[in-house]
Design an enzyme around this catalytic site. Structure first.
Site, PDB file in Angstrom:
ATOM      1  N   ASP A  42       0.727  -0.993   0.276  1.00  0.00           N
ATOM      2  CA  ASP A  42       0.008  -0.052  -0.227  1.00  0.00           C
ATOM      3  C   ASP A  42       1.146   1.226  -0.020  1.00  0.00           C
ATOM      4  O   ASP A  42       1.444   1.757   0.635  1.00  0.00           O
ATOM      5  CB  ASP A  42      -0.641   0.122   1.348  1.00  0.00           C
ATOM      6  CG  ASP A  42      -1.810  -0.949   1.381  1.00  0.00           C
ATOM      7  OD1 ASP A  42      -1.895  -2.110   1.095  1.00  0.00           O
ATOM      8  OD2 ASP A  42      -2.087  -0.857   2.428  1.00  0.00           O
ATOM      9  N   GLU A  65     -11.116  -2.345   3.383  1.00  0.00           N
ATOM     10  CA  GLU A  65      -9.698  -1.293   3.865  1.00  0.00           C
ATOM     11  C   GLU A  65      -8.842  -0.188   3.245  1.00  0.00           C
ATOM     12  O   GLU A  65      -9.719   0.568   2.044  1.00  0.00           O
ATOM     13  CB  GLU A  65      -8.799  -2.176   3.625  1.00  0.00           C
ATOM     14  CG  GLU A  65      -8.867  -3.575   3.848  1.00  0.00           C
ATOM     15  CD  GLU A  65      -7.870  -4.769   3.594  1.00  0.00           C
ATOM     16  OE1 GLU A  65      -6.951  -4.585   4.290  1.00  0.00           O
ATOM     17  OE2 GLU A  65      -7.507  -4.271   2.086  1.00  0.00           O
TER      18      GLU A  65
END
Length: 505
Positions: free
Chosen positions: A68, A240
């Site tokens: 990420d 998420e």
């Protein structure tokens, strides 16, 4: 987000409320010394950035695993890209914040690792803000990182930098939001002027939904509200990497909540959806639309968030991979790249709001002269192809190479869709049993009798957009060599190409 999917299977209980920390806080007395960052080897000492499949126009670290993007913030002419990083290897683990900087969103310089695990656990995803008014007491214009501290618990912590992100000092009274389970993560924070507070969006993982918190000082947080919408056919997925943004839409302010989900994307595995609605400083309420709405219809754009401190400009970057096969992609000594940065705008198509994304205009910094594209393409590292097709019939755009590998983009004019095929015909797929996807389909979301398609081709990726950004599709590919031939059939009317120069020195 930030764990391998198999490690995230757990039921969760409700998170705790706010905690009173730091009432008599003195940073000169209470804080530890700034941690000494781990300096990675210089890229020139570890890689020529010319390995097979190494992206030439997308950021990758010289070596090791990434996922990420984190802590995206712009300050003093510099874009900071922090990201999930394993300083010790090319697989997921030892989660830290890697760091790269850029003055133009295209050329990146790898910096020292910014944050590594501590007694509270790994450093999972989060965000950074510039605290102009010194609300936290760390100093005016301090860069404050808000991140998830993860062990069997996922709690929220903060750290601050007063030297432009080179060194961070952790807040002595972390965590600032306590939690007793392993599903509460990825804090994305912004200043909400109307309510005079910082707003945090937190994802609830397998329990699904987004929690909103408010704070006036980044240290003491109170729960504001919870958002959740049932998604047809997706009864159990992880939510998420949230991002709550405002846009001008037809002369009024609208809010968009971006959420990454895994599994449960538009095709298989990871994907990014969004909700359009209103936010009043406490509660986000989604408009009555046909959810899920997808930001990208490919397999490989996940966990994307936007840069803070950029005014009204909304620029996003995503992780160019998918949890279904992320640990298997044949990349070494690095593993995974980031998408090209994209500018987001909320536009209207056929009476409905659509979150459009186009590659940032700074791509022109590495763009050559446009040339007519037909047959053999004079390209080596990366390129942009622009094709206009008529929608009164069907078309096919075929990219191929000397190894007879090909990537085919089919456009159906009648139903205004675009379909791609990622099979063994495109290149290497045998490293993972589900990497091969015979068909990926997306709505073009265009009006009129023509569509212009922008295609960005690198050594191991193809990113496709309508010119207006109303459709995006991102996919990894692993051909023996870059696709350097073009064939148009059907209603293909015009094609141009320009070389994109490699970003590595």
């Amino acid at each position: 987000m930030t764990m391998v999917a198999a490690a995230l299977a757990a039921t969760i209980s409700a998170c705790s409320g706010s905690d009173d920390h730091g009432q008599d806080y003195n940073p000169e007395i209470d804080d530890p010394k700034p941690e000494q960052p781990q300096t990675p080897d210089k890229p020139t000492q570890t890689s020529g950035y010319d390995e097979q499949y190494r992206p030439q126009i997308h950021y990758t670290p010289a070596r090791n695993w990434v996922n990420d993007p984190n802590g995206l913030v712009y300050v003093d002419g510099v874009y900071h890209l922090f990201y999930q990083y394993n300083p010790q290897g090319n697989v997921w683990g030892n989660m830290s914040w890697g760091h790269a900087t850029s003055s133009d969103l295209i050329h990146w310089e790898e910096q020292a690792v910014a944050l590594t695990r501590d007694e509270l656990g790994d450093i999972f995803s989060g965000s950074c803000v510039i605290d102009r008014n010194n609300t936290a007491g760390f100093g005016a214009n301090a860069m404050v990182a808000i991140y998830t501290s993860a062990t069997e618990k996922q709690q929220q912590s903060i750290a601050y930098s007063t030297d432009g992100g080179k060194n961070f000092t952790r807040f002595a009274n972390n965590p600032v939001i306590k939690n007793d389970d392993d599903n509460l993560r990825d804090p994305k924070v912004f200043w909400h002027e109307q309510s005079g507070q910082w707003i945090m969006s937190l994802a609830k993982g397998w329990k699904m939904g987004i929690e909103f918190y408010g704070s006036t000082d980044l240290k003491n947080w109170r729960h504001l509200s919870t958002f959740f919408v049932e998604l047809p056919g997706r009864p159990s997925i992880q939510w998420e990497c949230p991002d709550l943004l405002s846009f001008d839409y037809k002369g009024t302010k609208k809010w968009v909540l971006i959420v990454s989900v895994n599994p449960g994307g538009p095709i298989l595995g990871s994907g990014t959806m969004y909700f359009v609605g209103d936010f009043d400083g406490t509660t986000f309420k989604a408009d009555d639309l046909d959810y899920p709405l997808w930001l990208d219809y490919g397999m490989d754009n996940y966990a994307g968030v936007t840069w803070s401190n950029t005014g009204d400009r909304r620029v996003m970057i995503g992780w160019m991979n998918n949890w279904q096969y992320s640990g298997d992609v044949p990349c070494s000594p690095w593993r995974s790249a980031f998408t090209l940065p994209r500018e987001l705008k909320l536009t209207e198509v056929a009476g409905n709001p659509v979150l459009a994304s186009t590659v940032v205009k700074e791509i022109d910094n590495i763009g050559g002269t446009w040339q007519k594209a037909d047959g053999q393409l004079d390209v080596k590292d990366a390129y942009q192809l622009r094709v206009t097709v008529g929608l009164d019939g069907n078309s096919a755009i075929t990219l191929s190479n000397d190894s007879k590998q090909q990537f085919v983009i089919d456009i159906n004019g009648a139903d205004r869709t675009l379909t791609v095929h990622r099979t063994s015909a495109t290149g290497r797929t045998n490293f993972n049993g589900i990497f091969s996807i015979p068909s990926m389909r997306a709505p073009l979301n265009v009006v009129g009798d023509k569509a212009t398609i922008d295609i960005f081709v690198d050594q191991s990726s193809v990113e496709i957009f309508t010119a207006e950004g109303t459709m995006a599709m991102t996919n990894l590919v692993f051909p023996q060599s870059i696709y350097d031939r073009l064939s148009l059939t059907g209603n293909g009317q015009d094609a141009q190409v320009r070389v994109l120069n490699r970003i590595w020195k």
